[in-house]
Design a protein around this motif. Sequence first.
Motif, PDB file in Angstrom:
ATOM      1  N   THR A   5      10.298 -10.736  32.232  1.00 53.10           N
ATOM      2  CA  THR A   5       9.640 -12.012  31.959  1.00 53.10           C
ATOM      3  C   THR A   5      10.586 -13.200  32.032  1.00 53.10           C
ATOM      4  O   THR A   5      10.180 -14.274  32.460  1.00 53.10           O
ATOM      5  CB  THR A   5       8.959 -11.994  30.581  1.00 53.10           C
ATOM      6  OG1 THR A   5       9.924 -11.723  29.571  1.00 53.10           O
ATOM      7  CG2 THR A   5       7.850 -10.967  30.528  1.00 53.10           C
ATOM      8  N   ASP A   9       8.721 -14.373  26.056  1.00 51.18           N
ATOM      9  CA  ASP A   9       7.601 -13.432  26.150  1.00 51.18           C
ATOM     10  C   ASP A   9       6.317 -14.232  26.229  1.00 51.18           C
ATOM     11  O   ASP A   9       5.654 -14.461  25.218  1.00 51.18           O
ATOM     12  CB  ASP A   9       7.584 -12.496  24.939  1.00 51.18           C
ATOM     13  CG  ASP A   9       6.584 -11.372  25.101  1.00 51.18           C
ATOM     14  OD1 ASP A   9       6.036 -11.211  26.192  1.00 51.18           O
ATOM     15  OD2 ASP A   9       6.369 -10.655  24.118  1.00 51.18           O
ATOM     16  N   SER A  23       3.363 -13.627  27.210  1.00 45.52           N
ATOM     17  CA  SER A  23       2.101 -13.000  26.807  1.00 45.52           C
ATOM     18  C   SER A  23       1.920 -13.087  25.289  1.00 45.52           C
ATOM     19  O   SER A  23       0.802 -13.075  24.800  1.00 45.52           O
ATOM     20  CB  SER A  23       2.064 -11.547  27.257  1.00 45.52           C
ATOM     21  OG  SER A  23       3.003 -10.788  26.515  1.00 45.52           O
TER      22      SER A  23
END
Length: 146
Positions: A52, A136, A138
């Motif tokens: 990521t 991150d 998400s």
Amino acid sequence: MRRRERHGRGVRGPLAAPNPLTGAPVPLRQRARGADFFADCLRASVARTARTCPRALVGIDIGYEEVPGNLEAWRSVRVPLAAAVPARPGQNGQVVLFRRPLEHRAASRAELRRLVHRALLEQLSALTGIGVEELDPSGDLGDDWD
């Protein structure tokens, strides 16, 4: 044919029939325990972060210790879960997670995975100045990892 367990010592003998082609016993995969499971969680978290936001890991060494070792510098009543050591000339920055305190706070293996990932992200964010949301995107700390 069913075997009887007479003395409470658990199952004896092979749990799977041998391979019919080679005659070799079939190896059974065992769940990782203790330090092995923790190391697997940390590896998965580092790999996820590398996918990521790879720039967050440049010049950072990541590892773990059983417990915090430098007790003189630790002046709080609370036990730290991780530490971030800034880079010095000729030395990379370091993120160190403390295995026993993290395991003590986790009620399950899934929760330990989430705690390890969260601790890693927070320490990387402190060292690099990159926000946790960017590390991150998400925001999902679930169990559906590789």
